[in-house]
Design an enzyme around this catalytic site. Structure first.
Site, PDB file in Angstrom:
ATOM      1  N   ALA A  12      -5.526  -2.097  -7.706  1.00 32.63           N
ATOM      2  CA  ALA A  12      -5.327  -3.535  -7.515  1.00 32.63           C
ATOM      3  C   ALA A  12      -5.584  -3.952  -6.068  1.00 32.63           C
ATOM      4  CB  ALA A  12      -3.909  -3.921  -7.929  1.00 32.63           C
ATOM      5  N   ASP A  13      -5.233  -3.080  -5.111  1.00 31.50           N
ATOM      6  CA  ASP A  13      -5.456  -3.424  -3.708  1.00 31.50           C
ATOM      7  C   ASP A  13      -6.946  -3.428  -3.368  1.00 31.50           C
ATOM      8  OD1 ASP A  13      -5.586  -0.651  -4.087  1.00 31.50           O
ATOM      9  OD2 ASP A  13      -4.780  -0.185  -2.096  1.00 31.50           O
ATOM     10  N   GLY A  25       0.811  -1.202   0.000  1.00 31.18           N
ATOM     11  CA  GLY A  25       0.000   0.000   0.000  1.00 31.18           C
ATOM     12  C   GLY A  25       0.846   1.254   0.000  1.00 31.18           C
ATOM     13  N   ASN A  26       0.178   2.402   0.112  1.00 29.84           N
ATOM     14  CA  ASN A  26       0.885   3.678   0.054  1.00 29.84           C
ATOM     15  C   ASN A  26       1.763   3.919   1.274  1.00 29.84           C
ATOM     16  OD1 ASN A  26      -0.101   5.085  -2.444  1.00 29.84           O
ATOM     17  ND2 ASN A  26      -2.065   4.614  -1.505  1.00 29.84           N
ATOM     18  N   THR A  27       1.416   3.306   2.413  1.00 31.80           N
ATOM     19  CA  THR A  27       2.165   3.537   3.642  1.00 31.80           C
ATOM     20  C   THR A  27       2.884   2.285   4.139  1.00 31.80           C
ATOM     21  OG1 THR A  27       0.542   5.214   4.292  1.00 31.80           O
ATOM     22  CG2 THR A  27       1.993   4.376   6.018  1.00 31.80           C
ATOM     23  N   THR A  38      -4.194   5.167   3.871  1.00 35.08           N
ATOM     24  CA  THR A  38      -3.752   6.501   3.480  1.00 35.08           C
ATOM     25  C   THR A  38      -4.901   7.234   2.807  1.00 35.08           C
ATOM     26  OG1 THR A  38      -1.523   5.636   3.175  1.00 35.08           O
ATOM     27  CG2 THR A  38      -2.007   7.783   2.205  1.00 35.08           C
TER      28      THR A  38
END
Length: 278
Positions: free
Chosen positions: A111-112, A8-10, A141
């Site tokens: 996709a997540d 993920g972003n974080t 996020t």
């Protein structure tokens, strides 16, 4: 064994699945990209010995990534150092495992989000009635609020959803873009009397209001109250406010309030479907 990766972003969430038995990790691990050197020790501690991976033929790692090409390259390198084959990075599809993607262009869905929706769809098939729709809220996020319709002839539809900044991003934006507001860690309150509480309350109310809006839209569209599932590391700030807003709203329209179910790693559950069925 198949290594499961939700980048993920974080944070990077990691799990594993035995493709023949469906056995999963006891507890997923969450790492930052600069902690990938810990991957080998985590696998050993999680009772997924590296030799089990290394001796397996075929796909050995499945993942989704929304953190960009640099992080993906770091993960690829870490997986190679374990002696595994290349990661199979998945993208959203139009339909798989009984879930149809109603996005105008199916491949544009993150996709997540797609993997998490597949995980929820599998959970619904196992534990809830086919005629029940469900809302999946992931407080990451970004906060995503996605609606699954009921199953009809073995197919569920992802009907669409909304995206807004997640709780941590809202809190950080106030600190970064104002001269005097702090990074808040206050308690929510009906009538906040300090700045920390005022900021936390405002963020929680914004998150809960967005969820309530989508839940009511889903209820009107489906003709019944969709189930609610909460995921993501930022859900703690918004959960109590969401519960209160839902209870108040349901009293006004004279229906029973929904239960708030928690999901820890729905995207990893979705990835496990590919490990076990492909």
């Amino acid at each position: 064994m198949t290594l499961l990766i939700d980048s993920g972003n974080t944070r990077i969430k990691l799990g594993w699945c035995h493709p023949l038995t469906g056995v999963r990790e006891d507890q997923a691990v969450s790492l930052h990209a600069d902690q990938l050197d810990q991957l080998a020790s985590w696998l050993e501690a999680a009772h997924a010995p590296l030799q089990t991976f290394a001796n397996q033929k075929g796909v050995q790692a499945l993942g989704v990534n929304v953190a960009g090409p640099q992080v993906q390259a770091q993960i690829d390198a870490a997986v190679r150092r374990l002696g595994l084959g290349p990661v199979r990075w998945l993208q959203a599809q139009e339909q798989v495992f009984g879930l149809h993607n109603d996005y105008e262009q199916a491949s544009q869905l993150g996709a997540d989000r797609w993997a998490a929706l597949l995980g929820l769809s599998d959970l619904l098939a196992q534990e809830h009635p086919d005629e029940q729709g469900a809302l999946l809220i992931s407080f990451g996020t970004a906060t995503t609020i996605d609606l699954l319709g009921p199953a009809q002839n073995g197919i569920r539809h992802f009907l669409g959803g909304s995206i807004l900044p997640g709780p941590s991003l809202m809190l950080a934006s106030l600190k970064q873009n104002t001269a005097q507001l702090p990074q808040a860690h206050g308690q929510t309150a009906a009538f906040p009397r300090n700045t920390q509480s005022a900021i936390s309350t405002g963020v929680a109310a914004a998150q809960a209001g967005a969820v309530l809006r989508q839940w009511e839209k889903g209820r009107q569209h489906l003709g019944h109250s969709p189930l609610i599932f909460l995921a993501g590391g930022g859900r703690a700030l918004a959960q109590q406010e969401l519960s209160e807003q839902l209870h108040h709203h349901c009293r006004l329209i004279a229906i029973a309030p929904p239960t708030l179910y928690e999901l820890d790693t729905p995207a990893l559950r979705g990835l496990a479907l590919f490990a076990c069925r492909n």
